[in-house]
Structure formats: C-alpha cells, structure tokens
Motif scaffolding. Structure first.
Motif, short mmCIF file in Angstrom:
data_model
loop_
_atom_site.label_atom_id
_atom_site.label_comp_id
_atom_site.label_asym_id
_atom_site.label_seq_id
_atom_site.Cartn_x
_atom_site.Cartn_y
_atom_site.Cartn_z
N PHE A 432 0.84 -1.20 0.00
CA PHE A 432 0.00 0.00 0.00
C PHE A 432 0.88 1.26 0.00
CE2 PHE A 432 -3.74 -2.41 2.24
CZ PHE A 432 -3.68 -3.38 1.27
N ALA A 433 0.43 2.34 0.65
CA ALA A 433 1.13 3.62 0.54
C ALA A 433 2.31 3.73 1.50
CB ALA A 433 0.15 4.78 0.80
N THR A 434 2.40 2.86 2.51
CA THR A 434 3.44 3.06 3.51
C THR A 434 4.75 2.32 3.20
OG1 THR A 434 2.37 1.31 4.81
CG2 THR A 434 1.88 3.59 5.41
N HIS A 435 4.75 1.42 2.24
CA HIS A 435 6.00 0.74 1.87
C HIS A 435 6.64 1.49 0.71
CE1 HIS A 435 5.20 -3.46 3.76
NE2 HIS A 435 4.52 -2.53 4.40
N LEU A 436 7.91 1.81 0.86
CA LEU A 436 8.65 2.43 -0.24
C LEU A 436 9.01 1.32 -1.23
CD1 LEU A 436 11.65 4.93 0.10
CD2 LEU A 436 11.27 3.45 -1.86
N VAL A 437 8.32 1.31 -2.35
CA VAL A 437 8.59 0.35 -3.41
C VAL A 437 8.56 1.11 -4.72
CG1 VAL A 437 8.01 -1.86 -4.45
CG2 VAL A 437 7.37 -1.43 -2.07
N TYR A 438 9.73 1.42 -5.24
CA TYR A 438 9.82 2.11 -6.53
C TYR A 438 9.59 1.08 -7.64
CZ TYR A 438 12.05 4.41 -10.54
OH TYR A 438 12.32 4.93 -11.79
N LEU A 439 8.54 1.30 -8.44
CA LEU A 439 8.12 0.31 -9.43
C LEU A 439 8.81 0.45 -10.78
CD1 LEU A 439 4.29 0.11 -8.70
CD2 LEU A 439 6.16 -1.26 -7.76
N GLY A 440 9.66 1.46 -10.94
CA GLY A 440 10.38 1.60 -12.21
C GLY A 440 11.09 0.32 -12.63
N PRO A 441 11.82 -0.36 -11.73
CA PRO A 441 12.48 -1.61 -12.13
C PRO A 441 11.50 -2.71 -12.55
CG PRO A 441 13.53 -0.70 -10.18
CD PRO A 441 12.30 0.12 -10.42
N LEU A 442 10.33 -2.77 -11.91
CA LEU A 442 9.33 -3.76 -12.31
C LEU A 442 8.85 -3.47 -13.73
CD1 LEU A 442 6.29 -4.94 -10.15
CD2 LEU A 442 6.07 -4.52 -12.58
N PHE A 443 8.51 -2.21 -14.00
CA PHE A 443 8.06 -1.84 -15.34
C PHE A 443 9.15 -2.13 -16.37
CE2 PHE A 443 5.56 1.83 -13.14
CZ PHE A 443 4.63 0.92 -12.65
N GLU A 444 10.38 -1.72 -16.05
CA GLU A 444 11.50 -1.90 -16.98
C GLU A 444 11.78 -3.38 -17.23
OE1 GLU A 444 16.11 -0.31 -17.49
OE2 GLU A 444 15.25 -0.47 -15.49
N GLU A 445 11.74 -4.18 -16.18
CA GLU A 445 11.98 -5.62 -16.30
C GLU A 445 10.99 -6.26 -17.26
OE1 GLU A 445 12.86 -8.04 -12.63
OE2 GLU A 445 10.83 -8.78 -13.05
N THR A 446 9.71 -5.88 -17.14
CA THR A 446 8.69 -6.46 -18.02
C THR A 446 8.89 -6.01 -19.45
OG1 THR A 446 7.11 -6.45 -16.18
CG2 THR A 446 6.22 -6.66 -18.40
N LEU A 447 9.09 -4.72 -19.66
CA LEU A 447 9.22 -4.18 -21.01
C LEU A 447 10.45 -4.72 -21.73
CD1 LEU A 447 8.15 -0.54 -20.16
CD2 LEU A 447 6.88 -2.12 -21.63
N ALA A 448 11.51 -4.99 -20.97
CA ALA A 448 12.75 -5.49 -21.57
C ALA A 448 12.75 -7.00 -21.78
CB ALA A 448 13.95 -5.10 -20.70
N ALA A 449 11.75 -7.71 -21.23
CA ALA A 449 11.71 -9.17 -21.36
C ALA A 449 11.60 -9.56 -22.83
CB ALA A 449 10.54 -9.73 -20.57
N ASP A 450 12.36 -10.55 -23.23
CA ASP A 450 12.39 -10.98 -24.63
C ASP A 450 11.41 -12.14 -24.82
OD1 ASP A 450 12.96 -11.54 -27.25
OD2 ASP A 450 15.14 -11.54 -26.98
N THR A 451 10.36 -11.89 -25.58
CA THR A 451 9.37 -12.93 -25.86
C THR A 451 9.90 -13.98 -26.82
OG1 THR A 451 8.38 -11.88 -27.82
CG2 THR A 451 7.58 -11.17 -25.64
N MET A 452 10.93 -13.64 -27.59
CA MET A 452 11.50 -14.52 -28.62
C MET A 452 10.46 -14.92 -29.66
SD MET A 452 14.74 -14.90 -27.82
CE MET A 452 15.30 -16.40 -28.60
#
Length: 737
Positions: A432-452
């Motif tokens: 929720f709002a009280t945990h510091l979790v920067y989601l940029g790496p999650l978004f980047e990880e997904t977008l960079a994943a190679d579907t092949m």
C-alpha cells in the motif's frame, strides 16, 4: 506600541501601556521563525512540478538564456503553454522573462508550431516527422541573436517540449547547445482510475476519489487542472475516469454532463477522457431485455449512446471493458466470444474515431486448469478477429500484479492483434502507501523481457509499441494511485511510480535508474549528497519487497480480499484460485506450482526458446523457480544452499534491505524540508515492522509444514504461527465493503 485588552464587559479596548522592547524583539523573532517555517513547509502537492528557486549562480546562468519569451495564446493549449513557462521560469529563475513579439536580444525562448508562429516557420525546422505529440528543442540564431526554440507540429507537442525544457532547468542540465528531438510510438498513454461514483477508490491508498461527482459539472476544482498539468508533464494523454468494475449510471445524461465538464478542463493539456462501461448497461439503463452483442436492438442502443456521448464530447476517447471476469457480465453470457463483444462496441465508436480497450484479465472458477493459462486460452484463438479500433489490454503478468511475475505469454502470441500493456501503479500487492517500493524496475523488467516470438530481440516493449508486428494503434495503461490526499498518492515516494509509469509509457526503453534520479532532483532538489543515496535506496526497494513477500517465484500469498499482509495458510476463499494455498502448493515434501511440461504445462504458452528455459529446472532463473516448478525443500540451489535455507535467506535479506533503506534515510535529515522527511521516516519504520511480519509469518507457516530447522544464525519468528493466523483487518483501505 499598542496592546489590545478587554474591559469588564468583555469589549476590546486599547491598552496604552508600553510593551517591553525585549518582548517585542522576542515576538518578532518568533514570527520570523514561524514565517520561515511556513515558507519552507511542503506537503507534496506540487509533485515533481516543484518550481522552487534554483541556486543563485545557476539561475543567473539560465537567465542569460531566458531573456525574453515569445509564446502565442490563440488557443487554450497555447495559453496553457504560456502559463506553464511563466510559472516555471518565474519560480526557478526568480523572475519570469518578459513576453514580447519580436526577438530583440540574445537568449530569447521561442515556442510554437510552423502554423502558429511566423518565427518558427522562418526557421524551417523539420517538424513534419514529429507526429502529433513530438517536439524538438534546439539552440538557434534568430535575427542575429542566439536563442532557444521549442517547436512541434501541433500545440500538444509544443506543450510536451516545454515541460521537457523546464525539466532540464529543474535538474540543472546545460542548455547552451541544445539539439533534442523527441517523439513516441505509443499512441495511447493512459491512466485507469478505479474510482467509483460514491467516491471510493478500489485498491486506492491515497484517500477518496479526486472526482467530486456531486459538485460537478458546476464546480471545477482547481485540482483538476493541476492533475492535467502533471499528466501532460510526463506525456500521459488519456484518463479513464471510473472503475473497470463499472457502474452503468456513468452512461446516463446526469453523469455524461459531468464527464463533459472534466473533458473541458483536460482538453488544453492534450488529455482525452475515456469511460469504463458495464457490458449489461443496455439492460440496466437502457431498458432492454438483453445485452447480447449480436442482437440488433443492443447494437442500436450502443450506437445511439456513442452518438450521444460524442455530441457532448467530440474528442471522447472510447470505452474500457472488463467482461466475463470476476463476475462481471459479458458476451459469453450469451454464448458469444470476446471478439463479438468488443467488435459491437468498436462499430458503435468507429464513426467518431473512438477505440475499445478490451481487458484480457479473465478467469473462471469453473475452469479447473491453471489460472495462469486462462487468458491465453481464451484470447489466443481470437487473434485477428478484432476490429481495427480494438486494443486488447493485457496485464504485465499472467496472474495479477504480483511483486514479480514472468511476462504475460500473450505478449508476442497475437501478431494480428494490437496489445496494450496494463501496469498497476497503485500498490495493491506491495504494501500500500506506507511501503517504499519504486516500481520503475518492475516496469522496466517487463518491457525489456524478450518474448523470442519473432526471434531474439522480440521484447515486450516492441510488442506494445507496435514495432514488432507493424501495428499503428498502440498503448499503455497504468492503474492510477491517485486520490484526494494532499500529496496525491498517499506518500511522496509513491509519486515516483506515477512519474516512472508516464516516462516509460512515452519511451519504454528508458532506464528506471535515470528516471529515479530525474524524479528525485525534481521532487526534492539537486543536492548530490541527497540524490545518490536516495536513488540507490529506490533501486533497492523493489527487490527488497519481492524478498520479504514472495521470494523465488512464490506469488499470491497475501491476506484474503484486502490483500494486506501475509496469509500463506489461507484456504478459505469462495474459490480455490483466490487462496494462497492454490499457488504455493506447499506440503511436507516441497513447495511451488508445477507449470512445467510435466505439470500444468503453462510453459507451452511461451515461444519455444523461452518455454525451454522455463521448463528446465536447471535453466529457469531463480526469480521464477517456484512459479514454474514444485520442488523438495532439500533441492540444492545454484548457491549451494537447500531450497528451504535459500527461502529463509531471501526473506531475511528483504527485511535487512528495508533496515538499510531506513538507515540511509536517517542520515539524510536536514537535506530536505522537515515535513516530507519526517513522513518518509515514519513510513519506513512501518515498512520495517511489516517486512518483519511478512518474513516471520511466512517462515512460521512453511516451517510448520516441513519441520525443518532454520539455517544457522537466522532468528526464529518473533511469535508462534497461531499469533499471525489470529490477526484480522476488517477495515483495510482500498478494499471496499
């Protein structure tokens, strides 16, 4: 000095006795201190558009490049451009440059399009290839004077360019020799609000909805304009106003007038409005007896409704639909396909240029197969069956916005259908709002994943931006984390997730670390002693939450319904695939969901090279090990540890990383304003406490199954398992009734 006292009857009278000079001095000092505190107090409302004065030397340098401003105001968007430049330059430089019509000195800033500005037209800049949203920022010479031009083919592109230019100033970048050119392949860059008409926000942790439906259309809260400014600053160009679990009343004239009012506020900032619609609306507000998409009366009702909307809102964007999922009505209720339902709505919107975003988040409790396979099973056979103005909106992973998931196998599997990425910016499963979790790496990880899917390099980003399969209709959606809290998102650091989503929707190849640094500088300032440790902390945060919540590919271990805290023991849900035990499948012998070729065979939904890697327990990344494989607790990991010891190590490391984040923040007191500093400090303390809870409750439960000792040096859970199992949270925010 006069003082005010009261007479015997309570009337105010002047007391002409002199006030001691020392007391006056003390009062003045107190007032000055209080005033200074007020002047520097911050509440997060400004977000990253925080145009506070730059250091004097830097501001002086920039003023040499901002001696005058040439910006038209013939359209609402041009007026917004001019206002933003005056606001930004005035705040950052201490004084806004004068508005003039001709270049008379060095350092002029000229903004506009070839059609709106004769000066821009004279420069013969190549704006034709920029598209509607693109822009360029270039150092030029005009009538013998060096200056800066911010130009686009359309006003909205110029607006985006202005925000980019101000971002350079906010982050103290050099602007003497600029030659920047930006455009995007992502046509739609949307925020999806899960806001209900009663003001409640589903999975929202920043207070009530910012849409005050009761006061609309008459009262237009200034916050709506700031919302539009903020979104435009990161290139977001659309907003879905209401929850995907849609209420049909949104399509009635009463509410469409309110939607029209919001559309009018957003329009100058290049933002279109969209609506989530309930598939059964023809019955509920139209008085029909059916919502069958092939029924002529139903089709006519939707065409008439689309005509009505576009008469009110000519630039209305279109519909978002959640159908035949989690109890929502849909075309399958009538024996029709998702394509039948989407195409009916697409046909109604097509004459007006509208689009349908049809969500692929579907699963049925009557389907006894692996839930992770259901979306692929339903939509893969429909590839190519959708109208040209339909986007299939696909969640980043095959389950539901977990701290980590492998990419959704639909990406790359439907070459004849444009797929729209759906990320969750609100942290439904991430503290929720009280945990510091920067989601940029999650978004980047997904977008960079190679579907092949078409060979090496067929990344998810290339699927959703249309490059891989040549689609012109492209898009990305983010489930908003915005509410009525003064800081918009429930915490200052959650603002970074809104920012990162927008920047990656514009350019999916950006670095999440670079985005984090950009956001930190704009939000807090450019103090190097503050920026680097904060960015390091942000980049550590996502992996930390994966470790203390769902390490090694575990998933869906949170509390039932409210999704707050750990409940890996829960088997009480009304359906199996809403319970953690369905996903971890732990028993005395081992743990993990077998999705290999000898299990549910979910691996077969991926392209062969990816499937082969995920299927092989020796090659699958540790991060997805228990997502795809059920293994004994004694399985020997690459690290040399047993699986059980490795799990305990990860859980503990997650807590330790939060401690490090908290210690880092503790060393930064005094670098920023006290208000925002203290709030983040308190939230980090909450996060550390709850990370420990996640670690201890999870270990206690799994240890109750396997009976194994903890590895040497690792502390036992603070409480027995029964303590954690007895915890109840009936009023968790964002859950609803």
């Amino acid at each position: 000095m006069l003082a005010i006292t009261a007479d015997a009857e309570g009337r105010a009278v002047r007391d002409r006795r002199p006030v001691p000079v020392g007391l006056v001095a003390a009062l003045l000092a107190l007032l000055a201190l209080f005033g200074a505190r007020l002047a520097h107090a911050e509440d997060g409302y400004e977000l990253w558009l925080r145009y506070h004065a730059l250091p004097a030397a830097q501001a002086a340098t920039y003023r040499d490049h901002a001696s005058q401003l040439l910006a038209g105001d013939a359209t609402p968007t041009q007026q917004a451009i001019r206002q933003e430049l005056l606001r930004g330059l005035g705040g950052l430089l201490g004084k806004a440059p004068p508005l003039e019509d001709t270049v008379t000195r060095d350092g002029a800033i000229v903004v506009g399009t070839p059609a709106s500005s004769p000066l821009v037209a004279r420069l013969k800049l190549d704006t034709a290839g920029l598209g509607h949203d693109g822009y360029l920022i270039r150092s030029v010479v005009i009538d013998g004077h060096p200056g800066t031009v911010i130009a686009g083919q359309d006003d909205v592109g110029v607006l985006y360019g202005v925000f980019h230019f101000l971002r350079l100033l906010q982050t103290e970048q050099p602007i003497a020799q600029l030659d920047l050119r930006q455009s995007t392949r992502m046509k739609l860059r949307l925020l999806d609000h899960w806001d209900n008409l009663d003001g409640h926000v589903e999975r929202g942790y920043a207070g009530a909805s910012i849409w005050d439906w009761q006061k609309l259309p008459d009262w237009l809260d200034p916050r709506y304009t700031d919302y539009a400014r903020t979104n435009a600053s990161i290139g977001i160009n659309g907003t879905v106003l209401n929850n995907v679990n849609a209420q049909p009343a949104i399509l009635t004239p009463l509410y469409l007038d309110k939607v029209k009012a919001l559309a009018g506020v957003f329009r100058p900032y290049g933002i279109r409005v969209y609506l989530s619609v309930r598939f059964s609306a023809p019955i509920e507000v139209g008085g029909l007896k059916t919502a069958d998409p092939l029924d002529p009366q139903v089709r006519r009702w939707w065409r008439d409704k689309a005509d009505e909307i576009y008469r009110l809102i000519p630039d209305f964007g279109g519909f978002l639909v959640k159908a035949n999922s989690e109890g929502q009505p849909g075309p399958q209720d009538y024996g029709r396909s998702h394509a039948d339902g989407a195409n009916m709505l697409a046909d109604a919107l097509a004459p007006h240029g509208g689009i349908v975003m049809w969500r692929a988040f579907v699963y049925s409790q009557t389907n006894v197969d692996d839930r992770a396979k259901q979306a692929y099973a339903e939509f893969k056979p429909l590839d190519g069956a959708f109208r040209d103005n339909v986007l299939l909106q696909v969640k980043n992973g095959p389950i539901d916005f977990q701290p980590r998931e492998p990419f959704n196998p639909l990406f790359g599997a439907m070459p004849r259908t444009p797929l729209m990425m759906e990320f969750q910016v609100t942290k439904e499963y991430l503290g929720f709002a009280t945990h510091l979790v920067y989601l940029g790496p999650l978004f980047e990880e997904t977008l960079a994943a190679d579907t092949m899917a078409r060979g090496k390099g067929s990344t998810v980003a290339k699927v959703v931006d249309g490059e891989l399969d040549g689609h012109a209709l492209t898009g990305m959606a983010g489930v908003a984390n915005i509410g009525a809290d003064r800081d918009w998102c429930g915490s200052d650091f959650d603002q970074a997730n809104w920012y990162a989503y927008g920047r990656l929707a514009w350019d999916p190849t950006l670095s999440s670390r670079a985005i984090a640094e950009e956001w930190t500088r704009m939000t807090f300032g450019n103090d190097e002693a503050f920026v680097k440790p904060v960015v390091d902390m942000m980049m550590l945060s996502r992996e930390a939450v994966v470790d203390y919540m769902t390490p090694l590919g575990l998933h869906h271990l949170m509390g039932h319904g409210h999704h707050y805290g750990p409940e890996p023991w829960d088997a009480s849900g009304p359906r199996a695939d809403w319970t953690p035990v369905y996903y971890h499948r732990a028993d005395k012998q081992g743990i993990g969901f077998d999705r290999s070729s000898t299990g549910s065979n979910a691996v077969a939904q991926y392209a062969p090279p990816v499937a082969a890697q995920f299927d092989d327990v020796r090659r699958v990344p540790d991060a997805y090990l228990l997502w795809f494989h059920h293994l004994p607790w004694t399985y020997r990991m690459r690290s040399g540890h047993t699986l059980w010891d490795e799990l305990v190590t990860h859980y503990t490391r997650g807590v330790d990383d939060v401690k490090k984040m908290r210690e880092t923040w503790g060393r930064l007191d005094g670098h920023i304003d006290a208000e925002r500093y203290r709030k983040a400090a308190v939230f980090l303390a909450i996060q550390q406490k709850e990370a420990q809870w996640w670690r201890d409750a999870s270990i206690a439960y799994f240890q109750s199954l396997n009976g194994l000792p903890l590895p040497a040096g690792y502390p036992a859970p603070e409480h027995p398992l029964a303590y954690y199992q007895a915890l109840r949270f009936p009023y968790v925010p964002g859950h609803g009734p």
